[in-house]
Design an enzyme around this catalytic site. Structure first.
Site, PDB file in Angstrom:
ATOM      1  N   LYS A  89      42.081  47.849  36.997  1.00 50.84           N
ATOM      2  CA  LYS A  89      43.194  48.759  37.340  1.00 50.84           C
ATOM      3  C   LYS A  89      44.546  48.124  37.040  1.00 50.84           C
ATOM      4  O   LYS A  89      45.408  48.726  36.398  1.00 50.84           O
ATOM      5  CB  LYS A  89      43.134  49.156  38.833  1.00 50.84           C
ATOM      6  CG  LYS A  89      41.831  49.799  39.256  1.00 50.84           C
ATOM      7  CD  LYS A  89      41.829  50.163  40.730  1.00 50.84           C
ATOM      8  CE  LYS A  89      41.963  48.992  41.688  1.00 50.84           C
ATOM      9  NZ  LYS A  89      40.818  48.031  41.639  1.00 50.84           N
ATOM     10  N   ARG A 104      42.908  54.158  49.168  1.00 49.26           N
ATOM     11  CA  ARG A 104      41.622  53.460  49.261  1.00 49.26           C
ATOM     12  C   ARG A 104      40.756  54.024  50.378  1.00 49.26           C
ATOM     13  O   ARG A 104      39.641  53.531  50.569  1.00 49.26           O
ATOM     14  CB  ARG A 104      41.879  51.974  49.547  1.00 49.26           C
ATOM     15  CG  ARG A 104      41.724  51.052  48.331  1.00 49.26           C
ATOM     16  CD  ARG A 104      42.098  49.657  48.786  1.00 49.26           C
ATOM     17  NE  ARG A 104      41.544  48.604  47.977  1.00 49.26           N
ATOM     18  CZ  ARG A 104      42.229  47.936  47.046  1.00 49.26           C
ATOM     19  NH1 ARG A 104      43.476  48.254  46.773  1.00 49.26           N
ATOM     20  NH2 ARG A 104      41.665  46.944  46.389  1.00 49.26           N
ATOM     21  N   ARG A 111      39.590  35.478  37.286  1.00 53.82           N
ATOM     22  CA  ARG A 111      40.939  36.081  37.259  1.00 53.82           C
ATOM     23  C   ARG A 111      42.009  35.056  37.626  1.00 53.82           C
ATOM     24  O   ARG A 111      41.861  34.296  38.585  1.00 53.82           O
ATOM     25  CB  ARG A 111      40.993  37.258  38.239  1.00 53.82           C
ATOM     26  CG  ARG A 111      42.411  37.774  38.475  1.00 53.82           C
ATOM     27  CD  ARG A 111      42.437  39.198  38.977  1.00 53.82           C
ATOM     28  NE  ARG A 111      41.964  39.361  40.337  1.00 53.82           N
ATOM     29  CZ  ARG A 111      41.885  40.545  40.950  1.00 53.82           C
ATOM     30  NH1 ARG A 111      42.249  41.665  40.316  1.00 53.82           N
ATOM     31  NH2 ARG A 111      41.446  40.622  42.184  1.00 53.82           N
ATOM     32  N   ARG A 156      43.449  33.825  43.187  1.00 47.73           N
ATOM     33  CA  ARG A 156      43.609  34.381  44.533  1.00 47.73           C
ATOM     34  C   ARG A 156      42.507  33.885  45.452  1.00 47.73           C
ATOM     35  O   ARG A 156      41.349  33.829  45.069  1.00 47.73           O
ATOM     36  CB  ARG A 156      43.572  35.915  44.450  1.00 47.73           C
ATOM     37  CG  ARG A 156      44.884  36.489  43.990  1.00 47.73           C
ATOM     38  CD  ARG A 156      44.784  37.941  43.592  1.00 47.73           C
ATOM     39  NE  ARG A 156      44.017  38.766  44.524  1.00 47.73           N
ATOM     40  CZ  ARG A 156      43.861  40.086  44.352  1.00 47.73           C
ATOM     41  NH1 ARG A 156      44.404  40.704  43.316  1.00 47.73           N
ATOM     42  NH2 ARG A 156      43.163  40.781  45.214  1.00 47.73           N
ATOM     43  N   ARG A 174      34.554  42.523  49.813  1.00 55.07           N
ATOM     44  CA  ARG A 174      35.464  43.549  49.262  1.00 55.07           C
ATOM     45  C   ARG A 174      34.693  44.637  48.534  1.00 55.07           C
ATOM     46  O   ARG A 174      35.053  45.805  48.607  1.00 55.07           O
ATOM     47  CB  ARG A 174      36.490  42.894  48.326  1.00 55.07           C
ATOM     48  CG  ARG A 174      37.555  42.131  49.104  1.00 55.07           C
ATOM     49  CD  ARG A 174      38.297  41.160  48.234  1.00 55.07           C
ATOM     50  NE  ARG A 174      38.982  41.805  47.141  1.00 55.07           N
ATOM     51  CZ  ARG A 174      39.297  41.195  46.006  1.00 55.07           C
ATOM     52  NH1 ARG A 174      38.978  39.938  45.813  1.00 55.07           N
ATOM     53  NH2 ARG A 174      39.938  41.852  45.078  1.00 55.07           N
TER      54      ARG A 174
HETATM   55  P1  ADP Z   1      41.975  44.315  43.644  1.00 47.89           P
HETATM   56  O1  ADP Z   1      42.950  44.421  42.500  1.00 47.89           O
HETATM   57  O2  ADP Z   1      41.066  43.160  43.468  1.00 47.89           O
HETATM   58  O3  ADP Z   1      41.284  45.612  43.875  1.00 47.89           O
HETATM   59  P2  ADP Z   1      44.256  44.459  45.372  1.00 47.89           P
HETATM   60  O4  ADP Z   1      45.233  43.486  44.845  1.00 47.89           O
HETATM   61  O5  ADP Z   1      44.431  45.895  45.014  1.00 47.89           O
HETATM   62  O6  ADP Z   1      42.795  43.976  44.949  1.00 47.89           O
HETATM   63  O7  ADP Z   1      44.196  44.368  46.938  1.00 47.89           O
HETATM   64  C1  ADP Z   1      44.023  43.130  47.597  1.00 47.89           C
HETATM   65  C2  ADP Z   1      43.793  43.378  49.070  1.00 47.89           C
HETATM   66  O8  ADP Z   1      44.951  44.017  49.646  1.00 47.89           O
HETATM   67  C3  ADP Z   1      42.629  44.299  49.405  1.00 47.89           C
HETATM   68  O9  ADP Z   1      41.391  43.617  49.435  1.00 47.89           O
HETATM   69  C4  ADP Z   1      43.040  44.806  50.777  1.00 47.89           C
HETATM   70  O10 ADP Z   1      42.824  43.823  51.778  1.00 47.89           O
HETATM   71  C5  ADP Z   1      44.551  44.961  50.627  1.00 47.89           C
HETATM   72  N1  ADP Z   1      44.889  46.323  50.170  1.00 47.89           N
HETATM   73  C6  ADP Z   1      45.405  46.661  48.950  1.00 47.89           C
HETATM   74  N2  ADP Z   1      45.579  47.984  48.862  1.00 47.89           N
HETATM   75  C7  ADP Z   1      45.157  48.508  50.047  1.00 47.89           C
HETATM   76  C8  ADP Z   1      45.058  49.822  50.554  1.00 47.89           C
HETATM   77  N3  ADP Z   1      45.417  50.897  49.828  1.00 47.89           N
HETATM   78  N4  ADP Z   1      44.582  49.970  51.827  1.00 47.89           N
HETATM   79  C9  ADP Z   1      44.230  48.924  52.561  1.00 47.89           C
HETATM   80  N5  ADP Z   1      44.268  47.663  52.130  1.00 47.89           N
HETATM   81  C10 ADP Z   1      44.728  47.440  50.880  1.00 47.89           C
HETATM   82  P1  ADP Z   2      41.678  45.285  39.398  1.00 47.76           P
HETATM   83  O1  ADP Z   2      43.169  45.485  39.456  1.00 47.76           O
HETATM   84  O2  ADP Z   2      40.933  46.582  39.225  1.00 47.76           O
HETATM   85  O3  ADP Z   2      41.155  44.481  40.536  1.00 47.76           O
HETATM   86  P2  ADP Z   2      42.256  43.493  37.155  1.00 47.76           P
HETATM   87  O4  ADP Z   2      43.041  44.310  36.193  1.00 47.76           O
HETATM   88  O5  ADP Z   2      42.981  42.489  37.964  1.00 47.76           O
HETATM   89  O6  ADP Z   2      41.339  44.451  38.076  1.00 47.76           O
HETATM   90  O7  ADP Z   2      41.093  42.771  36.308  1.00 47.76           O
HETATM   91  C1  ADP Z   2      40.192  41.849  36.937  1.00 47.76           C
HETATM   92  C2  ADP Z   2      39.938  40.688  35.984  1.00 47.76           C
HETATM   93  O8  ADP Z   2      39.166  41.141  34.856  1.00 47.76           O
HETATM   94  C3  ADP Z   2      41.198  40.082  35.379  1.00 47.76           C
HETATM   95  O9  ADP Z   2      40.986  38.700  35.222  1.00 47.76           O
HETATM   96  C4  ADP Z   2      41.342  40.759  34.016  1.00 47.76           C
HETATM   97  O10 ADP Z   2      41.982  39.915  33.046  1.00 47.76           O
HETATM   98  C5  ADP Z   2      39.887  41.013  33.631  1.00 47.76           C
HETATM   99  N1  ADP Z   2      39.686  42.279  32.916  1.00 47.76           N
HETATM  100  C6  ADP Z   2      40.315  43.460  33.120  1.00 47.76           C
HETATM  101  N2  ADP Z   2      39.823  44.409  32.299  1.00 47.76           N
HETATM  102  C7  ADP Z   2      38.834  43.810  31.570  1.00 47.76           C
HETATM  103  C8  ADP Z   2      37.944  44.280  30.528  1.00 47.76           C
HETATM  104  N3  ADP Z   2      37.956  45.536  30.099  1.00 47.76           N
HETATM  105  N4  ADP Z   2      37.078  43.382  30.006  1.00 47.76           N
HETATM  106  C9  ADP Z   2      37.049  42.093  30.450  1.00 47.76           C
HETATM  107  N5  ADP Z   2      37.861  41.605  31.417  1.00 47.76           N
HETATM  108  C10 ADP Z   2      38.743  42.459  31.978  1.00 47.76           C
END
Ligand code: ADP
Ligand code: ADP
Length: 220
Positions: free
Chosen positions: A15, A90, A129, A162, A173
């Site tokens: 995302k 979420r 990541r 992270r 998660r």
């Molecule tokens: P990822 O990109 O791996 O999905 P995020 O950076 O979006 O993780 O979120 C990291 C953490 O922040 C989540 O695991 C949660 O604890 C919190 N968080 C983020 N967005 C939300 C949301 N919309 N509602 C509740 N908690 C959230």
């Molecule tokens: P999210 O925000 O959904 O948690 P991220 O965009 O942070 O996901 O991506 C998670 C990890 O996977 C990052 O290290 C990113 O560079 C990698 N990544 C994202 N998209 C792809 C893809 N299509 N193929 C391989 N690796 C990816």
């Protein structure tokens, strides 16, 4: 007409990576709830400290706190022409609140882009990541490596892993995602807003697939 979009998908689906690219093309701000929480923690605000208790356990920050934070963000002037939401909503309660926040602005959701990735891929993505300290740019040590290890290509800041990307927290998660967030897939499908994109291909291919959906939408 304002353009409000959601990127939906499991942790690690891509995302944030795609949102960075799409927000430049669409010229709307990329709003990541996770990034806002992390910035608050970095600045040692009360919100950051409260949120971190949940984040570090792999749990969701409570709805009332999260919704108030996003409402305030969406009311800022740069969101008047739309926004690309990453990581919010979420939960079903967050989805409902978003509808009323947008209704108050006289706006509505345009589309929900669901990036679908098999579960076994997620752990590999999250364990490799790396994020940048300055502006949350995202890299992967194998799939999207920076030019210089440990340094952000875009702003030269330090890259870090992270704490909540450690395996145990990731497992929690993903469980929380399946329980609390995955029901939104059907919620938006029933509303006719969901478009599913295969996230199990290269970063560029996913961007192309998303752009194809958006250009079809624009020609409707
Ligand atoms: P990822 O990109 O791996 O999905 P995020 O950076 O979006 O993780 O979120 C990291 C953490 O922040 C989540 O695991 C949660 O604890 C919190 N968080 C983020 N967005 C939300 C949301 N919309 N509602 C509740 N908690 C959230
Ligand atoms: P999210 O925000 O959904 O948690 P991220 O965009 O942070 O996901 O991506 C998670 C990890 O996977 C990052 O290290 C990113 O560079 C990698 N990544 C994202 N998209 C792809 C893809 N299509 N193929 C391989 N690796 C990816």
């Amino acid at each position: 007409m304002a353009t409000y979009l959601i990127l939906l998908g499991a942790p690690g689906a891509g995302k944030g990576t795609q949102a960075e690219r799409l927000s430049q093309t669409l010229k709307v701000p990329h709003i990541s709830s996770g990034n806002i929480f992390r910035e608050n923690l970095k600045n040692q605000t009360e919100l950051g400290q409260v949120a971190n208790r949940y984040i570090s356990e792999g749990h969701l920050v409570p709805d009332d706190i999260t919704i108030a934070m996003i409402k305030e963000r969406l009311e800022r002037p740069d969101c008047a022409r739309g926004a690309l939401l990453d990581g919010f909503p979420r939960t079903p309660a967050q989805a409902e609140s978003l509808e009323s926040i947008l209704a108050q602005k006289g706006a509505r959701l345009e589309v929900v882009l669901y990036i679908k990735v098999p579960q076994e891929t997620l752990i590999h993505r999250l364990s490799g990541r790396w994020m940048c300290r300055a502006e949350n740019h995202v890299f992967h040590e194998e799939f999207n490596p920076p030019q210089i290890a440990g340094v952000c290509d875009y702003d030269g800041s330090e890259l870090f892993q992270r704490e909540d990307d450690q395996k145990e927290t990731v497992t929690e998660r993903i469980r929380v995602y399946l329980e609390q967030t995955a029901p939104l897939i059907n919620h938006y499908r029933q509303k006719g807003l969901l478009v599913e994109v295969d996230g199990n291909q290269s970063i560029d291919e996913v961007t192309e697939a998303l752009m194809a959906v958006l250009s079809v939408g624009a020609n409707r």
